[in-house]
Design a protein around this motif. Sequence first.
Motif, PDB file in Angstrom:
ATOM      1  N   MET A  67       1.028  -1.221   0.132  1.00  0.00           N
ATOM      2  CA  MET A  67       0.000   0.256  -0.041  1.00  0.00           C
ATOM      3  C   MET A  67       0.836   1.227  -0.063  1.00  0.00           C
ATOM      4  O   MET A  67       2.130   1.229   0.154  1.00  0.00           O
ATOM      5  CB  MET A  67      -0.916  -0.176   1.363  1.00  0.00           C
ATOM      6  N   LYS A  70      -0.680   7.465   1.521  1.00  0.00           N
ATOM      7  CA  LYS A  70      -1.752   8.235   1.186  1.00  0.00           C
ATOM      8  C   LYS A  70      -3.273   7.241   1.193  1.00  0.00           C
ATOM      9  O   LYS A  70      -3.863   7.859   1.692  1.00  0.00           O
ATOM     10  CB  LYS A  70      -1.578   9.255  -0.019  1.00  0.00           C
ATOM     11  N   THR A  71      -2.855   6.260   0.698  1.00  0.00           N
ATOM     12  CA  THR A  71      -4.006   5.192   0.371  1.00  0.00           C
ATOM     13  C   THR A  71      -4.274   4.866   1.968  1.00  0.00           C
ATOM     14  O   THR A  71      -5.665   4.826   2.332  1.00  0.00           O
ATOM     15  CB  THR A  71      -3.655   4.006  -0.432  1.00  0.00           C
ATOM     16  N   ALA A  74      -6.106   7.531   3.828  1.00  0.00           N
ATOM     17  CA  ALA A  74      -7.409   8.267   3.287  1.00  0.00           C
ATOM     18  C   ALA A  74      -8.446   6.792   3.396  1.00  0.00           C
ATOM     19  O   ALA A  74      -9.499   7.163   3.656  1.00  0.00           O
ATOM     20  CB  ALA A  74      -7.243   8.305   1.871  1.00  0.00           C
ATOM     21  N   LYS A  75      -7.937   5.757   3.412  1.00  0.00           N
ATOM     22  CA  LYS A  75      -9.014   4.396   3.515  1.00  0.00           C
ATOM     23  C   LYS A  75      -9.161   3.739   4.681  1.00  0.00           C
ATOM     24  O   LYS A  75      -9.936   2.762   5.088  1.00  0.00           O
ATOM     25  CB  LYS A  75      -8.715   3.578   2.535  1.00  0.00           C
ATOM     26  N   ALA A  76      -8.189   3.763   5.723  1.00  0.00           N
ATOM     27  CA  ALA A  76      -8.142   3.044   6.866  1.00  0.00           C
ATOM     28  C   ALA A  76      -9.263   3.198   7.909  1.00  0.00           C
ATOM     29  O   ALA A  76      -9.917   2.116   8.288  1.00  0.00           O
ATOM     30  CB  ALA A  76      -6.617   3.128   7.687  1.00  0.00           C
ATOM     31  N   GLY A  77      -9.842   4.300   8.122  1.00  0.00           N
ATOM     32  CA  GLY A  77     -10.763   4.202   8.822  1.00  0.00           C
ATOM     33  C   GLY A  77     -10.473   4.597  10.379  1.00  0.00           C
ATOM     34  O   GLY A  77      -9.365   4.081  10.779  1.00  0.00           O
TER      35      GLY A  77
END
Length: 135
Positions: A67, A70-71, A74-77
């Motif tokens: 990964m 930045k991904t 942004a997406k981990a929650g």
Amino acid sequence: EAEASAEDDDSAAAATKSRKKKAPDTAGGAAKKARADGEKSAPTCWVRTPKGVEPPKYLKKLQSKSMKTKTFLAKAGELEVEVFGNVVGGVPREFSSGNKGWYCGGKILIKVGKTKLWAQCGLNITVMGSKEWKD
């Protein structure tokens, strides 16, 4: 979180390796210490994964290119964990070490017998291999 130079990190890591024995890798929790009589004591902490899944070998290497930073951010929650009836939460972050994960903590109210006490709670979750993720 104190910041240190890479050279300090390397020398500290080398010193730690020479002093510490590595505990066995188990999903079931902390390694059991041998007692004087040769019996093993019960673990003082543990992890129960879904369906008892064991982590794979070479986990850091396997995840080091899985990964981008930045991904993940942004997406981990958000993380939310219940601790003795208190809800502790935090957002995904990058630690000063370069690792990615979550940190949450604060004062929680606990009950021991009939007495209510305030305690300090801290939870740190670090994704193995995330230090190598590109930005």
